[in-house]
Design a protein around this motif. Structure first.
Motif, short mmCIF file in Angstrom:
data_model
loop_
_atom_site.label_atom_id
_atom_site.label_comp_id
_atom_site.label_asym_id
_atom_site.label_seq_id
_atom_site.Cartn_x
_atom_site.Cartn_y
_atom_site.Cartn_z
N GLU A 43 0.83 -1.21 0.00
CA GLU A 43 0.00 0.00 0.00
C GLU A 43 0.87 1.26 0.00
OE1 GLU A 43 -3.95 -1.53 2.40
OE2 GLU A 43 -2.13 -1.07 3.53
N ILE A 44 1.92 1.24 0.80
CA ILE A 44 2.83 2.39 0.87
C ILE A 44 3.48 2.64 -0.48
CG2 ILE A 44 5.00 3.22 1.87
CD1 ILE A 44 4.22 1.68 4.44
N LEU A 45 3.95 1.57 -1.12
CA LEU A 45 4.65 1.72 -2.40
C LEU A 45 3.72 2.23 -3.50
CD1 LEU A 45 6.92 -1.47 -2.38
CD2 LEU A 45 7.58 0.90 -1.95
N PHE A 46 2.46 1.78 -3.48
CA PHE A 46 1.51 2.27 -4.47
C PHE A 46 1.27 3.77 -4.29
CE2 PHE A 46 -0.29 -2.09 -5.38
CZ PHE A 46 -0.05 -2.04 -6.73
N TYR A 47 1.09 4.20 -3.06
CA TYR A 47 0.87 5.62 -2.81
C TYR A 47 2.12 6.44 -3.12
CZ TYR A 47 -3.76 5.04 -0.74
OH TYR A 47 -5.10 4.79 -0.56
N ARG A 48 3.28 5.89 -2.87
CA ARG A 48 4.52 6.59 -3.24
C ARG A 48 4.60 6.77 -4.75
NH1 ARG A 48 9.77 3.83 -0.96
NH2 ARG A 48 10.53 4.96 -2.77
N GLU A 49 4.19 5.73 -5.49
CA GLU A 49 4.20 5.80 -6.95
C GLU A 49 3.28 6.90 -7.45
OE1 GLU A 49 5.48 4.97 -10.69
OE2 GLU A 49 6.24 4.06 -8.85
N ILE B 51 0.43 9.52 3.28
CA ILE B 51 0.26 8.07 3.28
C ILE B 51 -0.06 7.58 4.69
CG2 ILE B 51 1.39 5.84 2.87
CD1 ILE B 51 3.08 7.23 0.73
N SER B 52 0.68 8.10 5.66
CA SER B 52 0.45 7.71 7.05
C SER B 52 -0.95 8.08 7.50
CB SER B 52 1.49 8.39 7.95
OG SER B 52 1.30 8.03 9.30
N ASP B 53 -1.39 9.29 7.14
CA ASP B 53 -2.73 9.74 7.52
C ASP B 53 -3.81 8.86 6.89
OD1 ASP B 53 -1.64 11.78 8.98
OD2 ASP B 53 -1.93 13.31 7.45
N PRO C 185 -9.45 5.80 10.59
CA PRO C 185 -10.33 4.75 11.12
C PRO C 185 -11.31 4.20 10.08
CG PRO C 185 -10.97 6.92 11.95
CD PRO C 185 -9.63 7.08 11.29
N ASP C 186 -11.62 5.00 9.03
CA ASP C 186 -12.55 4.52 8.01
C ASP C 186 -11.82 4.08 6.74
OD1 ASP C 186 -11.67 7.00 7.24
OD2 ASP C 186 -13.64 7.80 6.74
N TYR C 187 -10.52 3.77 6.87
CA TYR C 187 -9.74 3.32 5.72
C TYR C 187 -10.29 1.99 5.20
CZ TYR C 187 -5.78 1.69 2.92
OH TYR C 187 -4.99 1.22 1.89
N ASP C 188 -10.60 1.94 3.92
CA ASP C 188 -11.13 0.73 3.28
C ASP C 188 -10.09 0.25 2.27
OD1 ASP C 188 -12.46 -1.04 1.47
OD2 ASP C 188 -14.38 -0.27 2.16
N ARG C 189 -9.45 -0.86 2.56
CA ARG C 189 -8.36 -1.34 1.71
C ARG C 189 -8.82 -1.65 0.30
NH1 ARG C 189 -5.09 -5.70 4.64
NH2 ARG C 189 -4.26 -3.84 5.65
#
Length: 249
Positions: free
Chosen positions: A52-58, A66-68, A73-77
């Motif tokens: 997930e981190i790498l996708f957002y970095r891209e 990314i951290s936020d 709390p309502d993050y939906d993967r």
């Protein structure tokens, strides 16, 4: 599955130094830490988080953003993956368009590059603005903001209207350039552009409150006509503007 720092770093294509930094800022914590040796270990959940981190970095998100996002709390993967796919597709389309433009470019006698000037055609954008104006009157024609818009624009000459549209186009082009340079939507450059955009609307149309601005930002991606015309400056520009406005508001 239990992996050492070295194994995890090699598998993910990042450095051990990067993992240490992500640990320090709380972006990606090890799954376990040996209480005697201090060695850190990662597992399958760590791989999902790193993906997930790498996708957002891209997609040029800042580490703080990314951290936020991941800590929300309502993050939906699943929804996040769909959004990442959509944004990466836009980025891919933009790169393909740039490659195609270079491949089809003609070399002038002076050695310069002559490209298709249809990309500079502003008629579609102007038509979309007129169409939206008609729809807007139906939706919020009785509001104070629309009354102010009608009052200000009533005496605009054709040249004045063209001047305003050209200036709007110029600000959008700066958003596109901001995206092209790798700025994030919450960067100072992007937020300064949002402020200019808000002030421009207030000066030429109606008092653009943060609430109205937030609604406009959502419309730029929800309304395909606006997305298409804003993205003339580069694929992903509408989404970048929308996210920058959201960050500002």
């Amino acid at each position: 599955m239990k992996m050492s720092v070295k194994e995890f770093a090699v598998l993910c294509g990042v450095s051990a130094r990067t993992l240490r930094y992500y640990d320090e800022i709380g972006l990606l914590k090890p799954a376990a830490v040996d209480k005697y040796s201090g060695y850190r270990f990662y597992d399958g959940n760590s791989l999902v988080r790193m993906q997930e981190i790498l996708f957002y970095r891209e997609l040029d998100f800042s580490l703080k953003s990314i951290s936020d996002i991941l800590s929300s709390p309502d993050y939906d993967r699943r929804k996040a993956m769909e959004e990442q796919k959509r944004l990466l597709t836009l980025k891919k389309q933009r790169l393909e368009r740039l490659i195609e433009a270079l491949e089809t470019a003609e070399t002038s006698e002076q050695g310069g590059i002559i490209m298709n000037f249809e990309a500079f055609d502003n008629s579609a954008y102007e038509a979309a603005l007129r169409e939206y104006a008609a729809e807007a009157k139906d939706k919020w024609g009785k509001t104070e903001a629309y009354s102010e818009y009608e009052k200000k624009s009533r005496n605009y000459s054709g040249d004045k209207q063209s001047e305003i549209i050209s200036a709007m186009d110029g600000i959008i082009a700066e958003f596109a350039n901001c995206l092209k340079k790798g700025e994030t939507p919450d960067s100072k450059t992007a937020l300064d552009l949002v402020k200019r955009w808000q002030d421009f609307i207030t000066e030429n149309y109606y008092k653009c409150t943060d609430e109205i601005l937030s609604g406009l930002g959502k419309m730029y991606t929800a309304d395909e006509r606006f997305r298409k015309n804003i993205d003339r400056h580069g694929d992903g520009t509408a989404d970048f503007m929308s996210r920058a406005i959201a960050a500002y508001c």
